[in-house]
Design a protein around this motif. Structure first.
Motif, PDB file in Angstrom:
ATOM      1  N   TYR A 125      34.884 -34.287  20.672  1.00  0.00           N
ATOM      2  CA  TYR A 125      36.359 -33.798  21.241  1.00  0.00           C
ATOM      3  C   TYR A 125      36.842 -34.410  19.941  1.00  0.00           C
ATOM      4  O   TYR A 125      37.812 -33.234  19.095  1.00  0.00           O
ATOM      5  CB  TYR A 125      36.894 -33.732  22.279  1.00  0.00           C
ATOM      6  CG  TYR A 125      38.722 -33.649  22.378  1.00  0.00           C
ATOM      7  CD1 TYR A 125      38.365 -32.570  22.894  1.00  0.00           C
ATOM      8  CD2 TYR A 125      39.457 -33.921  21.791  1.00  0.00           C
ATOM      9  CE1 TYR A 125      39.996 -31.926  23.123  1.00  0.00           C
ATOM     10  CE2 TYR A 125      40.792 -33.812  21.798  1.00  0.00           C
ATOM     11  CZ  TYR A 125      40.266 -32.391  22.527  1.00  0.00           C
ATOM     12  OH  TYR A 125      41.876 -32.374  22.755  1.00  0.00           O
ATOM     13  N   LEU A 126      36.556 -35.280  19.489  1.00  0.00           N
ATOM     14  CA  LEU A 126      37.805 -36.011  17.649  1.00  0.00           C
ATOM     15  C   LEU A 126      37.621 -35.356  16.574  1.00  0.00           C
ATOM     16  O   LEU A 126      38.232 -34.758  15.907  1.00  0.00           O
ATOM     17  CB  LEU A 126      37.674 -37.448  18.038  1.00  0.00           C
ATOM     18  CG  LEU A 126      38.723 -37.822  18.920  1.00  0.00           C
ATOM     19  CD1 LEU A 126      38.552 -39.147  18.902  1.00  0.00           C
ATOM     20  CD2 LEU A 126      40.045 -38.093  19.124  1.00  0.00           C
ATOM     21  N   THR A 127      35.745 -35.561  16.366  1.00  0.00           N
ATOM     22  CA  THR A 127      35.555 -34.614  15.420  1.00  0.00           C
ATOM     23  C   THR A 127      35.749 -33.241  15.437  1.00  0.00           C
ATOM     24  O   THR A 127      35.700 -32.503  14.458  1.00  0.00           O
ATOM     25  CB  THR A 127      33.847 -35.282  15.122  1.00  0.00           C
ATOM     26  OG1 THR A 127      33.113 -34.537  16.288  1.00  0.00           O
ATOM     27  CG2 THR A 127      33.320 -36.340  14.831  1.00  0.00           C
ATOM     28  N   THR A 128      35.647 -32.711  16.525  1.00  0.00           N
ATOM     29  CA  THR A 128      35.941 -31.311  16.682  1.00  0.00           C
ATOM     30  C   THR A 128      37.443 -30.781  15.756  1.00  0.00           C
ATOM     31  O   THR A 128      37.635 -30.077  15.015  1.00  0.00           O
ATOM     32  CB  THR A 128      35.509 -30.874  18.098  1.00  0.00           C
ATOM     33  OG1 THR A 128      34.282 -30.449  18.345  1.00  0.00           O
ATOM     34  CG2 THR A 128      36.028 -29.284  17.613  1.00  0.00           C
ATOM     35  N   SER A 129      38.384 -31.674  16.004  1.00  0.00           N
ATOM     36  CA  SER A 129      39.227 -32.013  15.843  1.00  0.00           C
ATOM     37  C   SER A 129      39.471 -31.773  14.823  1.00  0.00           C
ATOM     38  O   SER A 129      40.524 -31.561  13.557  1.00  0.00           O
ATOM     39  CB  SER A 129      40.430 -32.620  17.189  1.00  0.00           C
ATOM     40  OG  SER A 129      40.437 -32.194  17.937  1.00  0.00           O
ATOM     41  N   GLY A 148      46.239 -39.721  15.381  1.00  0.00           N
ATOM     42  CA  GLY A 148      45.088 -39.525  15.719  1.00  0.00           C
ATOM     43  C   GLY A 148      44.655 -38.433  15.590  1.00  0.00           C
ATOM     44  O   GLY A 148      45.030 -37.649  15.537  1.00  0.00           O
ATOM     45  N   TYR A 149      43.050 -38.102  15.373  1.00  0.00           N
ATOM     46  CA  TYR A 149      42.901 -36.818  15.501  1.00  0.00           C
ATOM     47  C   TYR A 149      43.538 -35.881  16.606  1.00  0.00           C
ATOM     48  O   TYR A 149      42.809 -35.258  16.542  1.00  0.00           O
ATOM     49  CB  TYR A 149      40.953 -36.603  15.369  1.00  0.00           C
ATOM     50  CG  TYR A 149      40.732 -37.232  14.157  1.00  0.00           C
ATOM     51  CD1 TYR A 149      40.695 -36.644  13.096  1.00  0.00           C
ATOM     52  CD2 TYR A 149      40.129 -38.801  13.773  1.00  0.00           C
ATOM     53  CE1 TYR A 149      40.501 -36.904  11.735  1.00  0.00           C
ATOM     54  CE2 TYR A 149      39.789 -38.873  13.107  1.00  0.00           C
ATOM     55  CZ  TYR A 149      39.746 -38.223  11.778  1.00  0.00           C
ATOM     56  OH  TYR A 149      39.609 -38.895  10.974  1.00  0.00           O
ATOM     57  N   ASP A 150      42.843 -36.739  17.753  1.00  0.00           N
ATOM     58  CA  ASP A 150      43.619 -35.765  19.085  1.00  0.00           C
ATOM     59  C   ASP A 150      45.282 -35.694  19.522  1.00  0.00           C
ATOM     60  O   ASP A 150      46.406 -36.633  19.175  1.00  0.00           O
ATOM     61  CB  ASP A 150      43.069 -36.535  19.895  1.00  0.00           C
ATOM     62  CG  ASP A 150      43.556 -36.330  21.796  1.00  0.00           C
ATOM     63  OD1 ASP A 150      44.185 -35.449  21.359  1.00  0.00           O
ATOM     64  OD2 ASP A 150      42.834 -36.629  22.838  1.00  0.00           O
ATOM     65  N   VAL A 197      48.502 -34.687  13.731  1.00  0.00           N
ATOM     66  CA  VAL A 197      47.651 -34.010  12.571  1.00  0.00           C
ATOM     67  C   VAL A 197      48.849 -32.479  12.057  1.00  0.00           C
ATOM     68  O   VAL A 197      48.346 -32.302  11.121  1.00  0.00           O
ATOM     69  CB  VAL A 197      46.437 -33.779  12.862  1.00  0.00           C
ATOM     70  CG1 VAL A 197      46.044 -33.332  11.158  1.00  0.00           C
ATOM     71  CG2 VAL A 197      46.195 -35.309  12.452  1.00  0.00           C
ATOM     72  N   SER A 198      49.078 -32.087  13.342  1.00  0.00           N
ATOM     73  CA  SER A 198      49.398 -30.585  12.976  1.00  0.00           C
ATOM     74  C   SER A 198      50.460 -30.329  12.595  1.00  0.00           C
ATOM     75  O   SER A 198      50.523 -29.580  11.319  1.00  0.00           O
ATOM     76  CB  SER A 198      49.280 -29.771  13.886  1.00  0.00           C
ATOM     77  OG  SER A 198      50.445 -30.804  15.172  1.00  0.00           O
ATOM     78  N   LYS A 199      51.781 -31.323  13.104  1.00  0.00           N
ATOM     79  CA  LYS A 199      52.973 -31.481  12.100  1.00  0.00           C
ATOM     80  C   LYS A 199      52.683 -31.945  10.824  1.00  0.00           C
ATOM     81  O   LYS A 199      52.968 -31.431   9.446  1.00  0.00           O
ATOM     82  CB  LYS A 199      53.533 -32.652  13.047  1.00  0.00           C
ATOM     83  CG  LYS A 199      55.197 -32.531  12.542  1.00  0.00           C
ATOM     84  CD  LYS A 199      55.883 -31.287  12.657  1.00  0.00           C
ATOM     85  CE  LYS A 199      57.595 -30.975  12.039  1.00  0.00           C
ATOM     86  NZ  LYS A 199      58.056 -29.654  12.624  1.00  0.00           N
ATOM     87  N   GLN A 200      51.450 -32.803  10.497  1.00  0.00           N
ATOM     88  CA  GLN A 200      51.483 -33.341   9.089  1.00  0.00           C
ATOM     89  C   GLN A 200      51.075 -32.358   8.144  1.00  0.00           C
ATOM     90  O   GLN A 200      51.479 -31.943   7.222  1.00  0.00           O
ATOM     91  CB  GLN A 200      50.507 -34.673   9.284  1.00  0.00           C
ATOM     92  CG  GLN A 200      51.153 -35.751   9.599  1.00  0.00           C
ATOM     93  CD  GLN A 200      49.870 -37.038  10.030  1.00  0.00           C
ATOM     94  OE1 GLN A 200      48.801 -36.945   8.851  1.00  0.00           O
ATOM     95  NE2 GLN A 200      49.926 -37.460  11.544  1.00  0.00           N
ATOM     96  N   LEU A 201      50.386 -31.292   8.634  1.00  0.00           N
ATOM     97  CA  LEU A 201      50.156 -30.358   7.633  1.00  0.00           C
ATOM     98  C   LEU A 201      51.228 -29.516   7.766  1.00  0.00           C
ATOM     99  O   LEU A 201      51.063 -28.588   7.142  1.00  0.00           O
ATOM    100  CB  LEU A 201      48.335 -29.523   8.367  1.00  0.00           C
ATOM    101  CG  LEU A 201      47.829 -30.270   8.722  1.00  0.00           C
ATOM    102  CD1 LEU A 201      46.407 -29.910   9.587  1.00  0.00           C
ATOM    103  CD2 LEU A 201      46.693 -30.426   7.433  1.00  0.00           C
ATOM    104  N   GLN A 202      51.662 -29.012   8.986  1.00  0.00           N
ATOM    105  CA  GLN A 202      53.280 -28.526   8.481  1.00  0.00           C
ATOM    106  C   GLN A 202      54.034 -29.069   8.028  1.00  0.00           C
ATOM    107  O   GLN A 202      54.313 -28.172   6.867  1.00  0.00           O
ATOM    108  CB  GLN A 202      54.182 -28.139   9.616  1.00  0.00           C
ATOM    109  CG  GLN A 202      53.594 -26.749  10.587  1.00  0.00           C
ATOM    110  CD  GLN A 202      54.913 -27.527  11.896  1.00  0.00           C
ATOM    111  OE1 GLN A 202      55.681 -27.650  12.110  1.00  0.00           O
ATOM    112  NE2 GLN A 202      53.782 -27.239  12.995  1.00  0.00           N
ATOM    113  N   TYR A 203      54.370 -30.444   6.909  1.00  0.00           N
ATOM    114  CA  TYR A 203      54.724 -30.819   6.207  1.00  0.00           C
ATOM    115  C   TYR A 203      53.759 -31.018   4.651  1.00  0.00           C
ATOM    116  O   TYR A 203      54.847 -30.867   3.671  1.00  0.00           O
ATOM    117  CB  TYR A 203      55.326 -32.346   6.815  1.00  0.00           C
ATOM    118  CG  TYR A 203      56.094 -32.679   7.497  1.00  0.00           C
ATOM    119  CD1 TYR A 203      57.362 -31.991   7.502  1.00  0.00           C
ATOM    120  CD2 TYR A 203      55.980 -33.618   8.497  1.00  0.00           C
ATOM    121  CE1 TYR A 203      58.457 -32.241   8.406  1.00  0.00           C
ATOM    122  CE2 TYR A 203      57.171 -33.291   9.140  1.00  0.00           C
ATOM    123  CZ  TYR A 203      58.137 -32.784   9.004  1.00  0.00           C
ATOM    124  OH  TYR A 203      59.526 -33.244  10.044  1.00  0.00           O
TER     125      TYR A 203
END
Length: 359
Positions: free
Chosen positions: A204-208, A127-129, A141-147
């Protein structure tokens, strides 16, 4: 010119879209536009709505790589997709003329052609969180962006630095998630509910989300498609948990409100980052199908096709009997849509593609 001719030939071979979909897709127009605006590939981030099997490689229980999942996929093969067949991103890639399916980035032995046509970094139950993913040991998502960064390095080795940069710039980035943030992380686990009201959590989610989009932009993204959260209260699982035969208004309000926040954020991207964005109204599309199933060629919109259709999804769907014809159902299991419903969502997204988005 040769590319445009090839696109025209592919378009003539394309299977016509069903008349039951909300909008018929002009495949020729889509492929001509893809050629003229150099759409290079599709890169995907999100949850089970767009995970083609990355979770197969993770130590998590949130997997769909067993029957009856994949019942209507090619050769009836379960792949890790949480549906009876293909996902919206598969249909989008096919319509663009690239490939019949978008593979998961963690899939073993990805070919060079796979890398060039696009991959999915999505992970079911994410999720976004980031807390949402951490609860289930899947890819935040942080890990997805690493990939994504690893993917870009592989592209550089394959086609050179300049071409790799152009491929990323001209790709369509797809984001589809948010369901697990609300259902699992807010309404079931209650961790975030103790910290935020539902409106505050949406903020919070949209900020993330915006933080993630800015990172995509830093890596090179310029074209973004964001799929809204579906009408959560219409999911068979939610109706079962809420003990109602109708779409639950509380869950639907949370999804509707969040989607409005997403659209407001996306409206700022062109000015702030120079990114083009397209919003796909999964909420409206699925709600319309649930309320007017016959219009879309469905006969069952209240329960899923797997098991009782009221509570089974993921491992509780494993080995269960299914309905005879999933194409008559809006939902495959108690959470996820059928392949046919996913195709309708993809058709809507493709019909919304325009030159303004691709400039």
């Amino acid at each position: 010119m040769e590319l445009l001719v090839m696109v025209m030939i592919l378009a003539m071979w394309a299977t016509p879209m069903s008349s039951t979909t909300a909008q018929s897709v002009d495949i020729y127009r889509v492929r001509k536009m893809a050629a003229e605006y150099n759409i290079t590939c599709v890169l995907v981030f999100g949850d089970s709505s767009v995970d083609p099997g990355n979770n197969n490689r993770l130590d998590t229980t949130f997997k769909g790589n067993f029957p009856p999942y994949g019942k209507d996929f090619f050769n009836g093969q379960p792949t890790g997709r949480f549906s009876n067949g293909r996902l919206p991103t598969d249909f989008i890639a096919e319509a663009l003329g690239y490939t019949m399916t978008i593979p998961g980035y963690l899939q073993p032995n990805l070919s060079n052609q796979n890398l060039l046509h696009g991959v999915s970094f999505a992970s079911a139950a994410s999720g976004y969180d980031d807390l949402t993913a951490n609860l289930t040991n899947v890819l935040p998502v942080s890990k997805q962006l690493q990939y994504l960064m690893h993917y870009k390095i592989k592209l550089r080795r394959l086609v050179g630095e300049n071409r790799a940069e152009q491929i990323i710039k001209d790709a369509i980035f797809v984001i589809s998630m948010g369901t697990n943030d609300f259902i699992q992380n807010y309404y079931i686990e209650l961790d975030r509910a103790k910290q935020f009201t539902v409106e505050e959590y949406g903020d919070y989610l949209t900020t993330s989300m915006m933080k993630d989009i800015k990172e995509m932009h830093r890596i090179g993204a310029r074209r973004l498609v964001v799929v809204g959260v579906p009408p959560l209260g219409c999911m068979p699982l939610v109706k079962t948990l809420r003990n109602t035969a109708f779409c639950d208004p509380m869950y639907n309000h949370a999804a509707f409100s969040f989607n409005n926040k997403v659209k407001a954020k996306l409206a700022t991207l062109k000015m702030s980052l120079g990114m083009s964005s397209l919003y796909v109204d999964a909420y409206g599309i699925i709600q319309n199908a649930v309320k007017n199933p016959i219009k879309f060629g469905f006969t069952v919109s209240s329960i899923g096709c797997c098991g009782t259709g009221t509570i089974e999804y993921g491992d509780t769907c494993e080995g269960m009997s299914t309905c005879k014809d999933a194409s008559k159902y809006v939902f495959w299991d108690a959470v996820h849509p059928t392949e046919k419903m996913y195709k309708i969502i993809a058709d809507e997204a493709l019909s919304s593609l325009n030159t303004g988005f691709l400039d």
